[in-house]
Design a protein around this motif. Sequence first.
Motif, short mmCIF file in Angstrom:
data_model
loop_
_atom_site.label_atom_id
_atom_site.label_comp_id
_atom_site.label_asym_id
_atom_site.label_seq_id
_atom_site.Cartn_x
_atom_site.Cartn_y
_atom_site.Cartn_z
N GLY A 192 0.63 -1.15 0.06
CA GLY A 192 -0.02 0.00 0.01
C GLY A 192 0.87 1.20 0.04
N ALA A 193 1.77 1.22 0.94
CA ALA A 193 2.76 2.56 0.89
C ALA A 193 3.39 2.78 -0.53
N ALA A 194 3.97 1.47 -1.15
CA ALA A 194 4.43 1.45 -2.51
C ALA A 194 3.65 2.06 -3.26
N ARG A 195 2.35 1.73 -3.34
CA ARG A 195 1.24 2.02 -4.52
C ARG A 195 1.21 3.56 -4.26
N ALA A 196 1.03 4.07 -3.01
CA ALA A 196 0.67 5.19 -2.68
C ALA A 196 1.81 6.39 -2.85
N ASP A 197 3.10 5.58 -2.81
CA ASP A 197 4.36 6.51 -3.31
C ASP A 197 4.69 7.28 -2.06
N GLN A 198 4.15 6.51 -0.85
CA GLN A 198 4.69 7.55 0.39
C GLN A 198 4.80 6.47 1.61
N GLY A 199 6.26 6.86 2.29
CA GLY A 199 6.40 6.01 3.25
C GLY A 199 7.06 4.50 3.09
N LEU A 200 7.30 4.33 1.98
CA LEU A 200 7.66 2.85 1.90
C LEU A 200 8.86 2.35 2.91
N GLY A 201 9.83 3.10 3.11
CA GLY A 201 10.75 2.89 3.80
C GLY A 201 10.36 2.55 5.31
N ASP A 202 9.28 3.36 5.75
CA ASP A 202 8.87 3.22 7.03
C ASP A 202 8.07 1.84 7.29
N ALA A 203 7.19 1.19 5.91
CA ALA A 203 6.45 0.34 5.92
C ALA A 203 7.37 -0.76 5.57
N ALA A 204 8.54 -0.83 5.17
CA ALA A 204 9.48 -2.04 4.55
C ALA A 204 10.18 -2.35 5.74
N GLY A 205 10.49 -1.48 6.61
CA GLY A 205 11.38 -1.65 7.86
C GLY A 205 10.81 -2.82 8.60
N PRO A 206 9.70 -2.70 8.92
CA PRO A 206 8.94 -3.50 9.90
C PRO A 206 8.84 -4.98 9.20
#
Length: 193
Positions: free
Chosen positions: A143-157
């Motif tokens: 979802g973060a990748a598709r919205a192009d926002q906060g991918l790093g924050d979501a991918a970390g966990p």
Amino acid sequence: MADLPEALALDRREGLPEALTVLLSEHPRAGWADDPGFAGLVQFWMERHAMFRELSGMLTAEARAAEAGRLDPARFAARLSRFGGLFVQELHGHHLIEDHQYFPVLTRLEPRLERGFALLDADHHALDPWLARLAERANAAIGAARADQGLGDAAGPLAEDLGAFAGLLERHLTDEEDLVVPVLLRHKGAGLG
């Protein structure tokens, strides 16, 4: 397994107790591939385990790369959706077949190892919440990748959980192989293939 000693819980044990590896001395790992009973079911089953290890490593590496901003978000989301879904679905299916088909047959063939098969079944139940959590984390990262926002924050966990899960999965797969493969080799596939 209600009476499972804490030391044998998946997240605590360092291997199988000696009583559950009695057939491993008759059929050591080093000779598995050369055993005439290896081709067919045992080889297929080991290839499935290799696939789980490979997918686990790939998903972990890609989540870490996404967290660091080294992957294109759209490509990461597509691959995570495809391979993450494959990983979770195939593990669930694999465990169901083992619990309901393989382990009961193998227990009848080697009743002295019944506790080992119950232990492996308990592992599957211990891994289930992890698989659900990984699916949630993956969906958040997609979802973060598709919205192009906060991918790093979501991918970390996701990367953190995948790394922790990899250790549990490896312990389980290794122990399962050490228990199951010698039984299958000893009983020539046990009619399961």
